[in-house]
Design an enzyme around this catalytic site. Structure first.
Site, PDB file in Angstrom:
ATOM      1  N   GLU A  48      27.037  -2.667 -21.601  1.00  0.00           N
ATOM      2  CA  GLU A  48      27.980  -3.493 -22.372  1.00  0.00           C
ATOM      3  C   GLU A  48      28.685  -4.376 -21.359  1.00  0.00           C
ATOM      4  OE1 GLU A  48      31.185  -1.507 -24.841  1.00  0.00           O
ATOM      5  OE2 GLU A  48      32.348  -3.104 -23.887  1.00  0.00           O
TER       6      GLU A  48
ATOM      7  N   GLU B  24      32.766   4.893 -22.687  1.00  0.00           N
ATOM      8  CA  GLU B  24      33.724   4.833 -21.576  1.00  0.00           C
ATOM      9  C   GLU B  24      34.492   6.149 -21.416  1.00  0.00           C
ATOM     10  OE1 GLU B  24      35.823   1.048 -22.033  1.00  0.00           O
ATOM     11  OE2 GLU B  24      33.950  -0.038 -21.706  1.00  0.00           O
TER      12      GLU B  24
END
Ligand SMILES: *[C@@H]1O[C@H](CO)[C@@H](O)[C@H](O)[C@H]1NC(C)=O
Ligand SMILES: *[C@@H]1O[C@H](CO)[C@@H](O)[C@H](O)[C@H]1NC(C)=O
Ligand SMILES: *[C@@H]1O[C@H](CO)[C@@H](O)[C@H](O)[C@H]1NC(C)=O
Ligand SMILES: *[C@@H]1O[C@H](CO)[C@@H](O)[C@H](O)[C@H]1NC(C)=O
Ligand SMILES: *[C@@H]1O[C@H](CO)[C@@H](O)[C@H](O)[C@H]1NC(C)=O
Ligand SMILES: *[C@@H]1O[C@H](CO)[C@@H](O)[C@H](O)[C@H]1NC(C)=O
Ligand SMILES: *[C@@H]1O[C@H](CO)[C@@H](O)[C@H](O)[C@H]1NC(C)=O
Ligand SMILES: *[C@@H]1O[C@H](CO)[C@@H](O)[C@H](O)[C@H]1NC(C)=O
Length: 481
Positions: free
Chosen positions: A288, A174
């Site tokens: 994810e 991220e």
């Protein structure tokens, strides 16, 4: 159709049914094939905070855990998450000490070392389970504005020496949210860093692992700029993450709310649009994903009701062109497929049924009459030992409403139903799930129970707040032959 002798009773019954139920028609026969998926479409994660915490209650010598893991094979296991950018491989450290930490209070203090034993344990388990490993490397080990591969090289060398064969690496987790941890790496720099990693991998091995990224938290400007700056060799699969809402804000209602389910569709369209435009030939993955972030909603996201968001996400993702969907998590926190005692949660069984019954290509079926009913269809998986022949179709559907719905599906006369319902009196928040009325449980530590269909013909009564699969073994759909 033979007419009932007692036409009066028949008419009354009919009127009653019309008043109480809606009736939908699912047209499988004319549904076009719109996407292909592989047998590895569904994957699972273990978040690195589990390793950091000394693996918690995971017991790698547990036959039960191995049996559950093998049940999901073939599949990818992605090990990464926030912890990836705090992990240092320490080759001289043999043992991982058990530590208690709170990642939500002070993430910066969370640098931790992965010991040789941690890495061995993980790789050996993946091999035994028949899984493929995707591992996230630390992108925040930097010098002069560039990624410093020194620690990664230590890990890669050790991995090659031991003969472990991870399928792929990622670099950074991220990165669009790095400012939250007082850091920042521009999309263009990250592309260069991936280039460094690619060069490192190809110089160390004649058959190097693949590279997946950028693992952004959202489909946003960062994601788009990363792909625009990418070269053909930057990544082999484009990954992004998705959660519907924060776990702490979760209510039971949110887990079966149509507008929340619908919120995924525009994101899939944007993601696939960006992948197609800037990374042609590269598959687009949900690297994810789960219902809610920060570990899920206590007492909800690992219960029966979680199946609505999960099954709908699988259906929409396949239909809109994603090639892999990796579920957070196999083990860990409140949205995992197995619990702290290593027993399967309802979504474990849903995932198993999905993998066994749902194949490729993906068919575009629609029904426009009842917004409470979601319907998806694929060719049946004929390689999973369930005994189905090519030409069969699997429809999966859910009823989000509070009334029974009559469902008519064309495509052969016989139907094998695999209907799921809450496993006990807790209803939507039941920790168990029933398949055709019987609770799914492991008969012993060595094997999964048989997944037996209910044989049916004609109209299906889809109960309120239920979901399931319908296999049409004699559909003879040519796209599935
Ligand atoms: C799926 O794969 C088959 C075989 O490679 C190919 O012929 C077909 O065009 C693909 N279908 C779609 C919808 O991409
Ligand atoms: C690696 O682990 C060893 C043994 O626990 C320790 O002495 C050493 O300081 C560690 N190295 C780093 C760089 O953390
Ligand atoms: C980021 O920096 C600010 C200001 O220095 C500090 O208050 C905050 O704790 C830092 N956050 C993290 C996650 O390090
Ligand atoms: C990009 O790479 C793929 C293999 O990953 C290859 O098939 C394709 O031809 C390449 N495209 C260009 C434009 O180089
Ligand atoms: C579903 O969620 C939407 C948006 O969060 C909300 O406006 C709506 O009231 C919810 N529906 C129900 C039935 O609670
Ligand atoms: C890429 O994603 C953005 C959202 O971040 C979206 O606005 C844009 O339309 C997408 N581009 C394409 C080509 O689909
Ligand atoms: C499915 O078909 C409908 C028309 O029946 C169309 O509007 C929609 O775009 C199609 N979806 C996909 C993903 O192909
Ligand atoms: C669910 O979350 C709560 C709150 O963080 C935690 O106390 C509990 O242990 C979690 N349950 C599982 C199964 O991880």
């Amino acid at each position: 159709m033979a007419f009932c002798k007692n036409t009066c009773w028949y008419a009354m019954l009919l009127l009653l049914l019309i008043a109480m139920t809606s009736c939908i028609m699912v047209d499988v026969t004319s549904a076009p094939a719109v996407q292909n998926i592989s047998s590895m479409f569904v994957g699972v994660t273990i978040d690195l905070h589990v390793m950091r915490d000394g693996w918690r209650t995971m017991d790698f010598s547990s036959q039960k855990m191995l049996t559950l893991a093998k049940g999901l094979a073939p599949c990818y296991l992605r090990v990464g998450g926030t912890g990836a950018d705090f992990l240092i491989f320490n080759r001289t450290q043999e043992r991982q000490s058990k530590r208690k930490t709170n990642r939500d209070i002070d993430p910066v203090s969370l640098d931790f070392s992965m010991s040789v034993l941690d890495w061995d344990t993980l790789n050996q388990f993946v091999q035994q389970a028949g899984w493929e490993l995707i591992f996230g490397l630390n992108a925040l080990l930097r010098a002069n504005g560039r990624w410093d591969p020194t620690n990664a090289i230590k890990l890669l060398k050790y991995t090659i020496e031991k003969g472990y064969k991870p399928a792929a690496y990622e670099l950074g987790n991220e990165p669009d949210l790095y400012p939250r941890i007082n850091n920042s790496v521009s999309p263009a720099s990250l592309v260069d860093d991936f280039g460094t990693l690619r060069h490192t991998l190809t110089s160390m091995s004649p058959s190097p692992p693949l590279l997946f990224g950028p693992d952004t938290a959202y489909v946003n400007g960062y994601f788009q700029q990363f792909l625009q700056a990418s070269k053909n060799t930057t990544v082999d699969a484009v990954t992004w993450h998705h959660y519907y809402f924060a776990g702490s804000s979760g209510t039971v209602e949110k887990y079966h709310n149509i507008s929340i389910l619908d919120s995924l569709k525009p994101l899939l369209i944007d993601a696939v649009g960006n992948c197609t435009q800037y990374a042609p030939n590269k598959p687009c993955w949900l690297g994810e994903t789960s219902s809610s972030y920060s570990g899920g909603t206590t007492g909800v996201s690992d219960k029966y009701v979680a199946g609505f968001l999960w099954l709908d996400k699988l259906g929409l993702s396949a239909l809109y062109g994603l090639k892999c969907v990796i579920r957070q998590s196999f083990y860990g926190r409140n949205n995992s497929l197995i619990d702290v005692n290593l027993n399967p949660n309802p979504d474990y069984w849903l995932t198993i049924l999905y993998q066994r019954l749902v194949g490729s290509p993906v068919l575009n079926v629609s029904q426009n009459t009842d917004p409470n009913v979601r319907v998806y269809a694929h060719c049946t998986n004929t390689d999973s030992g369930m005994g189905y022949q090519k030409g069969s179709v699997t429809v999966y559907l859910m009823n989000l409403g509070h009334d029974v719905v009559s469902v008519d599906i064309n495509g052969g006369t016989s139907q094998n139903l695999y209907m799921l319902s809450p496993g006990d009196g807790n209803g939507l928040v039941s920790p168990f799930v029933k398949l055709n009325g019987e609770i799914l449980m492991l008969p012993n530590d060595m094997e999964l129970p048989p997944l037996k269909p209910f044989y049916h013909e004609g109209t299906i009564a889809l109960e309120a707040l239920q979901f399931g699969f319908v296999v049409l073994p004699d559909a003879r759909k040519w796209e599935c032959l």
